[in-house]
Every structure is written in structure tokens, then in C-alpha cells.
Design an enzyme around this catalytic site. Structure first.
Site, mmCIF file in Angstrom:
data_model
loop_
_atom_site.group_PDB
_atom_site.id
_atom_site.type_symbol
_atom_site.label_atom_id
_atom_site.label_comp_id
_atom_site.label_asym_id
_atom_site.label_seq_id
_atom_site.Cartn_x
_atom_site.Cartn_y
_atom_site.Cartn_z
ATOM 1 N N HIS A 161 1.001 -1.333 -0.088
ATOM 2 C CA HIS A 161 -0.047 0.084 0.000
ATOM 3 C C HIS A 161 0.753 1.282 -0.067
ATOM 4 C CE1 HIS A 161 0.520 -1.220 4.290
ATOM 5 N NE2 HIS A 161 0.607 0.127 4.334
ATOM 6 N N HIS A 163 0.981 5.375 1.087
ATOM 7 C CA HIS A 163 0.200 6.259 1.990
ATOM 8 C C HIS A 163 0.389 7.706 1.076
ATOM 9 C CE1 HIS A 163 0.407 4.116 5.862
ATOM 10 N NE2 HIS A 163 1.577 3.443 5.177
#
Length: 219
Positions: A161, A163
Site C-alpha cells: 500500500h 500512503h
């Protein structure tokens, strides 16, 4: 493991305080808000899920218990900002700043290096589009782009992922910004590091191209 993640981040961070699927989207999916009541982040996990999601060895088991995979399957709630056929953007449930969000691939990959280049490209290609919308909505003009890749770097959920962390002037989010950076010494240590990295890149490229029956392209 919120305490572990914060312990890692706090080495260069000054804290500022502390659904269901909305339906399939087309490739040109637009920014939208979902009716879900919770966000999701590296921090907000149950003990069982944190322990099992930390093991990147068993891809099937990790995907089964991964909180991001549950969100993607519509089994866990999240505030969804953007969705297309390859990735999803949600609000981080323990944000470092107002509008802190995560871009996650819809397929389960335990780390950045395990993520296929086309998936990484799909995620990164959405950063300017999503980041600009988040900045306008959050009332700021800057953001940090961050990937915690590996446990020592603060990764807690082993599902790749990215940010997006909105920033404002003088928000004092990263204490390292007030530190003086040392200039690079053009010495033998730096030269050895450069040569070592190039050697690793060449080896990795050769392995990759051998598997495809192609000639190396690195120069």
C-alpha cells in the site's frame, strides 16, 4: 501492532495527535465517498489478523485474513475515495494528518518487490489525480508519498500500500525536516555502494530476462 508502527515512525516523526463494496467501477472510475463508517490502516487490526498477515510466505492464507483484502471483498467497512479495476484508495483509520489515505492493489501482494510492475504502475499513475483531489479537499498544497516496505521500515500489514499524507506549512509532522542533512562524501565507500547496487540490478535484470528469453536491457 500500533505500538510497533509508531515506534518506528517516531524515530523521524513528531505525532500531531491523535463496508461494503460500493459496486464495481469502470477503468475511468471517479472520486467518490462511500457510506462505510470506518477507515482502515496499518494500525487498526485485531491481534489474530495482525499476526497472520505478518507472514508473507503463504499468499493464500495472508489474503484470506488480510484486512485490506476483506475491505476489497466488501467484508469490512472503509471510507472509499477511489476505486477502479486494479486499485482502491481509502482513508487511513489512524491518520497522521487530515486526509491521510492509502492506495492499495486489489490483488494481494505482501511487499512492494512482490508486486508486479504493471500493478505498481497502475497505483502510482493514480497518485497525481487522487493526491490533487485530497489536497484540495483537505485545504493544503503538499503531500508526502510513503511506502513502508518491510517490518524494519514500519510495515505491519503485509499487503502492498502507498500512503498519501497531506501536509501544511510548519505542521512539524516530520521532525527530521528540522535536521541538517550531511552532504554525500564522494569517497570509496560511496563508490563501492554504487557498484554494488549496479551489480545487484544487473543480476536481477539477467534473471528476469533469462526467464523471458530476452537480452538484458540495463546499461
Amino acid at each position: 501492532m500500533e505500538n510497533r508502527r509508531l515506534a518506528v515512525l517516531c524515530s523521524h516523526l513528531r505525532p500531531v495527535g491523535r463496508g461494503s463494496s460500493s459496486g464495481s467501477a469502470s477503468a475511468s472510475a471517479r472520486l467518490s465517498t462511500s457510506g462505510c463508517s470506518f477507515g482502515s490502516s496499518d494500525d487498526d487490526r485485531g491481534g489474530k489478523n495482525k499476526q497472520r498477515s505478518r507472514d508473507p510466505g503463504d499468499r493464500r492464507s495472508s489474503a484470506e485474513d488480510c484486512v485490506f483484502c476483506r475491505i476489497i471483498r466488501g467484508e469490512s467497512p472503509a471510507f472509499k475515495l477511489y476505486e477502479d479495476e486494479k486499485c482502491l484508495c481509502i482513508l487511513d483509520s489512524n491518520p497522521l494528518s487530515h486526509g491521510h489515505s492509502l492506495i492499495i492493489p486489489k490483488s494481494h501482494y505482501s511487499s512492494l518487490e512482490a508486486t508486479p510492475p504493471d500493478v505498481v504502475a497502475a497505483m502510482c499513475s493514480k497518485v497525481p489525480f487522487i493526491g490533487s483531489a485530497i489536497m484540495r479537499a483537505a485545504g493544503c498544497d503538499s503531500f508526502n508519498l510513503l511506502v513502508n516496505n518491510g517490518a524494519a521500515a514500519g510495515q505491519v500489514i503485509f499487503h502492498t500500500h502507498i500512503h498519501i499524507i497531506p501536509r501544511k506549512a510548519r505542521d512539524c509532522l516530520w521532525t527530521s525536516e528540522s535536521l541538517r542533512r550531511r552532504p554525500l562524501n564522494f569517497n570509496q565507500d560511496a563508490s563501492r555502494l554504487v557498484n554494488h547496487v549496479k551489480e545487484e540490478l544487473s543480476n536481477m535484470s539477467n534473471v528476469s530476462n533469462d526467464s523471458k528469453g530476452q537480452e538484458p536491457t540495463l546499461s
